[in-house]
Design a protein around this motif. Structure first.
Motif, PDB file in Angstrom:
ATOM      1  N   ARG A  31       0.223 -10.170  -1.251  1.00 31.74           N
ATOM      2  CA  ARG A  31      -1.091  -9.141  -0.617  1.00 31.74           C
ATOM      3  C   ARG A  31      -0.256  -8.692   0.715  1.00 31.74           C
ATOM      4  O   ARG A  31      -0.842  -7.458   1.706  1.00 31.74           O
ATOM      5  CB  ARG A  31      -1.855  -9.490  -0.763  1.00 31.74           C
ATOM      6  CG  ARG A  31      -2.374 -10.160  -2.773  1.00 31.74           C
ATOM      7  CD  ARG A  31      -3.710 -10.738  -2.153  1.00 31.74           C
ATOM      8  NE  ARG A  31      -2.928 -11.808  -1.546  1.00 31.74           N
ATOM      9  CZ  ARG A  31      -4.721 -12.577  -1.449  1.00 31.74           C
ATOM     10  NH1 ARG A  31      -5.749 -11.786  -0.985  1.00 31.74           N
ATOM     11  NH2 ARG A  31      -4.227 -13.157  -0.547  1.00 31.74           N
ATOM     12  N   CYS A  33       2.055  -7.651   3.901  1.00 28.04           N
ATOM     13  CA  CYS A  33       2.524  -6.603   5.034  1.00 28.04           C
ATOM     14  C   CYS A  33       3.151  -7.775   6.228  1.00 28.04           C
ATOM     15  O   CYS A  33       1.983  -8.378   6.866  1.00 28.04           O
ATOM     16  CB  CYS A  33       1.375  -5.002   4.929  1.00 28.04           C
ATOM     17  SG  CYS A  33       0.520  -4.406   3.724  1.00 28.04           S
ATOM     18  N   ASP A  52       6.106  -3.610   3.896  1.00 30.50           N
ATOM     19  CA  ASP A  52       5.214  -4.576   2.135  1.00 30.50           C
ATOM     20  C   ASP A  52       6.375  -4.508   1.088  1.00 30.50           C
ATOM     21  O   ASP A  52       7.161  -4.867   1.032  1.00 30.50           O
ATOM     22  CB  ASP A  52       4.183  -3.549   1.811  1.00 30.50           C
ATOM     23  CG  ASP A  52       4.814  -2.095   0.837  1.00 30.50           C
ATOM     24  OD1 ASP A  52       3.180  -1.056   1.114  1.00 30.50           O
ATOM     25  OD2 ASP A  52       5.941  -2.394   0.793  1.00 30.50           O
ATOM     26  N   TYR A 100      -2.544  -6.777   2.876  1.00 34.66           N
ATOM     27  CA  TYR A 100      -3.313  -5.139   2.689  1.00 34.66           C
ATOM     28  C   TYR A 100      -3.587  -4.071   3.697  1.00 34.66           C
ATOM     29  O   TYR A 100      -4.102  -2.972   4.039  1.00 34.66           O
ATOM     30  CB  TYR A 100      -4.293  -5.164   1.935  1.00 34.66           C
ATOM     31  CG  TYR A 100      -4.507  -6.072   0.371  1.00 34.66           C
ATOM     32  CD1 TYR A 100      -5.674  -6.842   0.698  1.00 34.66           C
ATOM     33  CD2 TYR A 100      -3.429  -4.941  -0.309  1.00 34.66           C
ATOM     34  CE1 TYR A 100      -5.707  -7.096  -0.867  1.00 34.66           C
ATOM     35  CE2 TYR A 100      -3.460  -6.254  -1.611  1.00 34.66           C
ATOM     36  CZ  TYR A 100      -4.653  -6.908  -1.389  1.00 34.66           C
ATOM     37  OH  TYR A 100      -3.809  -7.513  -3.040  1.00 34.66           O
ATOM     38  N   ARG A 101      -2.286  -4.487   5.040  1.00 33.70           N
ATOM     39  CA  ARG A 101      -2.369  -4.120   6.542  1.00 33.70           C
ATOM     40  C   ARG A 101      -1.145  -3.707   6.688  1.00 33.70           C
ATOM     41  O   ARG A 101      -0.403  -3.970   7.050  1.00 33.70           O
ATOM     42  CB  ARG A 101      -2.543  -4.637   7.629  1.00 33.70           C
ATOM     43  CG  ARG A 101      -2.840  -4.291   8.528  1.00 33.70           C
ATOM     44  CD  ARG A 101      -3.902  -4.607  10.037  1.00 33.70           C
ATOM     45  NE  ARG A 101      -4.856  -5.864  10.228  1.00 33.70           N
ATOM     46  CZ  ARG A 101      -6.384  -4.459   9.801  1.00 33.70           C
ATOM     47  NH1 ARG A 101      -6.012  -3.175  11.041  1.00 33.70           N
ATOM     48  NH2 ARG A 101      -7.334  -5.252   9.709  1.00 33.70           N
TER      49      ARG A 101
END
Length: 120
Positions: A31, A33, A52, A100-101
């Motif tokens: 998950r 990044c 990512d 998730y960024r």
């Protein structure tokens, strides 16, 4: 607990290369990044490169073709290979991580303390 630690900075002449490393992010958690940013004296922090878990990358226009971001999801290090360095690349370089960024923004949750890069 995520604690990022950068290394590999130093002083080089224009045209030289450096390879920065960052450890401490949860490399087995896909998950996450990860990214590199830099901040020169008197300037705002700017995103340099991001990657990512599936290898998608993004670069700032100022470093495209010169810098390469990569990461070893199995062993952990995040890298920034910097070639053709110029004096304007002089800055403190920080690695960042978050779930998730993906992107070059400053909203990452976790940051390292930075490693200095000086180009003369």
């Amino acid at each position: 607990h995520v604690q990022l630690v950068e290394s590999g900075g130093g002083s080089v002449e224009a045209g030289g290369s450096l390879n920065l490393s960052c450890v401490g992010w949860p490399n087995t958690d896909n998950r996450y990044c990860t990214a590199w940013s830099r901040q020169a004296p008197g300037k705002e922090r700017e995103g340099v490169a991001a990657i990512d878990s599936d290898g998608t990358v993004k670069y700032a226009e100022s470093v495209k073709g010169r810098f390469t971001i990569s990461r070893d999801n199995a062993r952990g290090p995040l890298y920034l290979q910097m070639n053709s360095l110029q004096p304007e690349d002089t800055a403190m370089y920080y690695c960042a991580a978050d779930v998730y960024r993906f992107g070059l923004g400053s909203g990452y949750r976790y940051w390292g303390q930075g490693t200095q890069v000086t180009v003369s």
